[in-house]
Design a protein around this motif. Sequence first.
Motif, PDB file in Angstrom:
ATOM      1  N   ALA A  33       4.825  -3.972  -4.400  1.00 25.25           N
ATOM      2  CA  ALA A  33       5.536  -3.709  -3.149  1.00 25.25           C
ATOM      3  C   ALA A  33       5.099  -2.385  -2.542  1.00 25.25           C
ATOM      4  N   ALA A  34       4.933  -1.361  -3.362  1.00 25.70           N
ATOM      5  CA  ALA A  34       4.531  -0.060  -2.848  1.00 25.70           C
ATOM      6  C   ALA A  34       3.146  -0.120  -2.212  1.00 25.70           C
ATOM      7  N   GLN A  35       2.225  -0.835  -2.846  1.00 28.04           N
ATOM      8  CA  GLN A  35       0.887  -0.983  -2.280  1.00 28.04           C
ATOM      9  C   GLN A  35       0.936  -1.730  -0.949  1.00 28.04           C
ATOM     10  N   LEU A  36       1.769  -2.762  -0.877  1.00 26.97           N
ATOM     11  CA  LEU A  36       1.897  -3.526   0.366  1.00 26.97           C
ATOM     12  C   LEU A  36       2.479  -2.663   1.477  1.00 26.97           C
ATOM     13  N   GLN A  37       3.522  -1.906   1.169  1.00 28.42           N
ATOM     14  CA  GLN A  37       4.106  -1.024   2.175  1.00 28.42           C
ATOM     15  C   GLN A  37       3.083  -0.018   2.694  1.00 28.42           C
ATOM     16  N   ALA A  38       2.297   0.538   1.799  1.00 26.85           N
ATOM     17  CA  ALA A  38       1.275   1.501   2.211  1.00 26.85           C
ATOM     18  C   ALA A  38       0.222   0.837   3.089  1.00 26.85           C
ATOM     19  N   ALA A  39      -0.184  -0.367   2.726  1.00 25.22           N
ATOM     20  CA  ALA A  39      -1.214  -1.063   3.502  1.00 25.22           C
ATOM     21  C   ALA A  39      -0.704  -1.424   4.896  1.00 25.22           C
ATOM     22  N   LEU A  40       0.546  -1.849   4.998  1.00 23.79           N
ATOM     23  CA  LEU A  40       1.116  -2.176   6.299  1.00 23.79           C
ATOM     24  C   LEU A  40       1.225  -0.930   7.180  1.00 23.79           C
ATOM     25  N   GLY A  41       1.479   0.205   6.555  1.00 22.33           N
ATOM     26  CA  GLY A  41       1.635   1.438   7.304  1.00 22.33           C
ATOM     27  C   GLY A  41       0.336   2.087   7.733  1.00 22.33           C
ATOM     28  N   ALA A  43      -2.705   0.141   8.282  1.00 26.54           N
ATOM     29  CA  ALA A  43      -3.661  -0.847   8.786  1.00 26.54           C
ATOM     30  C   ALA A  43      -4.235  -0.426  10.132  1.00 26.54           C
ATOM     31  N   THR A  44      -5.478  -0.768  10.357  1.00 24.08           N
ATOM     32  CA  THR A  44      -6.157  -0.520  11.623  1.00 24.08           C
ATOM     33  C   THR A  44      -6.798  -1.826  12.081  1.00 24.08           C
ATOM     34  N   SER A  62       5.587  -3.082   9.919  1.00 20.30           N
ATOM     35  CA  SER A  62       4.404  -2.408  10.432  1.00 20.30           C
ATOM     36  C   SER A  62       4.536  -2.213  11.932  1.00 20.30           C
ATOM     37  N   GLN A  63       4.065  -1.062  12.383  1.00 19.35           N
ATOM     38  CA  GLN A  63       3.979  -0.754  13.812  1.00 19.35           C
ATOM     39  C   GLN A  63       2.521  -0.526  14.207  1.00 19.35           C
ATOM     40  N   LYS A  64       1.618  -1.080  13.449  1.00 26.40           N
ATOM     41  CA  LYS A  64       0.188  -0.912  13.708  1.00 26.40           C
ATOM     42  C   LYS A  64      -0.340  -2.111  14.506  1.00 26.40           C
ATOM     43  N   TYR A 110       6.721  -4.610  14.608  1.00 30.19           N
ATOM     44  CA  TYR A 110       7.386  -3.971  15.740  1.00 30.19           C
ATOM     45  C   TYR A 110       6.335  -3.229  16.564  1.00 30.19           C
ATOM     46  N   GLY A 111       6.117  -3.700  17.800  1.00 27.49           N
ATOM     47  CA  GLY A 111       5.068  -3.093  18.606  1.00 27.49           C
ATOM     48  C   GLY A 111       3.714  -3.243  17.960  1.00 27.49           C
ATOM     49  N   ALA A 112       3.494  -4.390  17.341  1.00 25.97           N
ATOM     50  CA  ALA A 112       2.285  -4.616  16.543  1.00 25.97           C
ATOM     51  C   ALA A 112       1.616  -5.925  16.957  1.00 25.97           C
ATOM     52  N   PRO A 113       0.946  -5.945  18.115  1.00 25.20           N
ATOM     53  CA  PRO A 113       0.281  -7.171  18.564  1.00 25.20           C
ATOM     54  C   PRO A 113      -0.998  -7.453  17.777  1.00 25.20           C
ATOM     55  N   TYR A 114      -1.486  -8.670  17.959  1.00 23.23           N
ATOM     56  CA  TYR A 114      -2.753  -9.106  17.381  1.00 23.23           C
ATOM     57  C   TYR A 114      -2.760  -9.026  15.853  1.00 23.23           C
TER      58      TYR A 114
END
Length: 348
Positions: A33-41, A43-44, A62-64, A110-114
């Motif tokens: 879970a921690a790795q997933l949270q970091a990756a979502l935060g 992401a580019t 994610s807001q990316k 949230y505010g994360a299109p595409y």
Amino acid sequence: MLKGSMLVTALAAAALVVVPQPVSAATVDVSTAAQLQAALGSATPGTVVRMAAGTYRGSFVSQKAGSSSQPITLTGPANAVLINDGPSGQAPSCPAPTAGWDSGYGLWLYGAPYWKLTGFTVAESKKGIVLDNSHHTTLDGVYVHHVDEEAVHFRRSSADSVIRNSRITDTGLVQKGYGEGVYIGSANSNWSCHGNSGGADKSDRVQVLDNRIGPNIAAEPIDVKEGTQAGVIRGNTFNGQGITGQNSADSWIDVKGTDYLIENNTGTFTSPGTFANGYETHNPSTTPSFPNGCGNTWRGNKSDLGGAGEYAIKITSTSKCKERPNVVHASNTVTKAKKGLTNVPVTP
């Protein structure tokens, strides 16, 4: 003609020219879970977050933003399961990622299109997958089940998005009247939070394609809210067993949006449950005036009402849609109906 020394210099310069190579997108493998949270935060555009099988318990948001040419992908097998035990903390007046507050959503963009969401499962959360201002997002082959409220919500103008080849069961475990399978847009009473500058929630042109929805969807398998337009609902299979009738939920689809194409779906109903009609339209008033529940088209749908429903397609308030009538084609069929195919004239 170049002299010898000049020719050597020119050839050397040409040899130093570096041709740009395309940069490959990063693939991030996660198993906790921690790795997933970091990756979502972090992401580019172009990032692929790849989940291993297992249970991921926590708050996943994610807001990316991705881009049209490089969407962000979150993928995993069906036995990669996201669970959020929330909500907790003090909620803001309108839902938005806030320090100290856990929404309880299984996955929240949230505010994360595409984005592309593929393959994995969301379960045992307040809501399943919620998209806020996250347009051009595709859900493909996901499974959402056993959630307290709705399974998938396209909200706050998450337009031009798609859910396809997915499965949804067992919604509304706590809030039965809000246990929709797929929820498109927002009720006008919530536009102050989810609308565009106080106007409609323009989650337009959402496509719902080739999904299996039900049984045990406590509200409608698909709820199309007022103010949304031009979506496509095609090739889905609806199992209406378990629809509760709470909060007026008594059909496979309630269409309050405009200019939707609803075609080649198959719906069934068997008890237990509350079932009035297969498909319904409604025309809630909004300000400024908008012709809600008008201009929609049904064709090629197969309906088995199980001896409980009156019409396969019930059109309400035709007088409100004189300029943009709803159209029911003769290619629709119905069995085990109390009254018949539809309450309006059929179009060839």
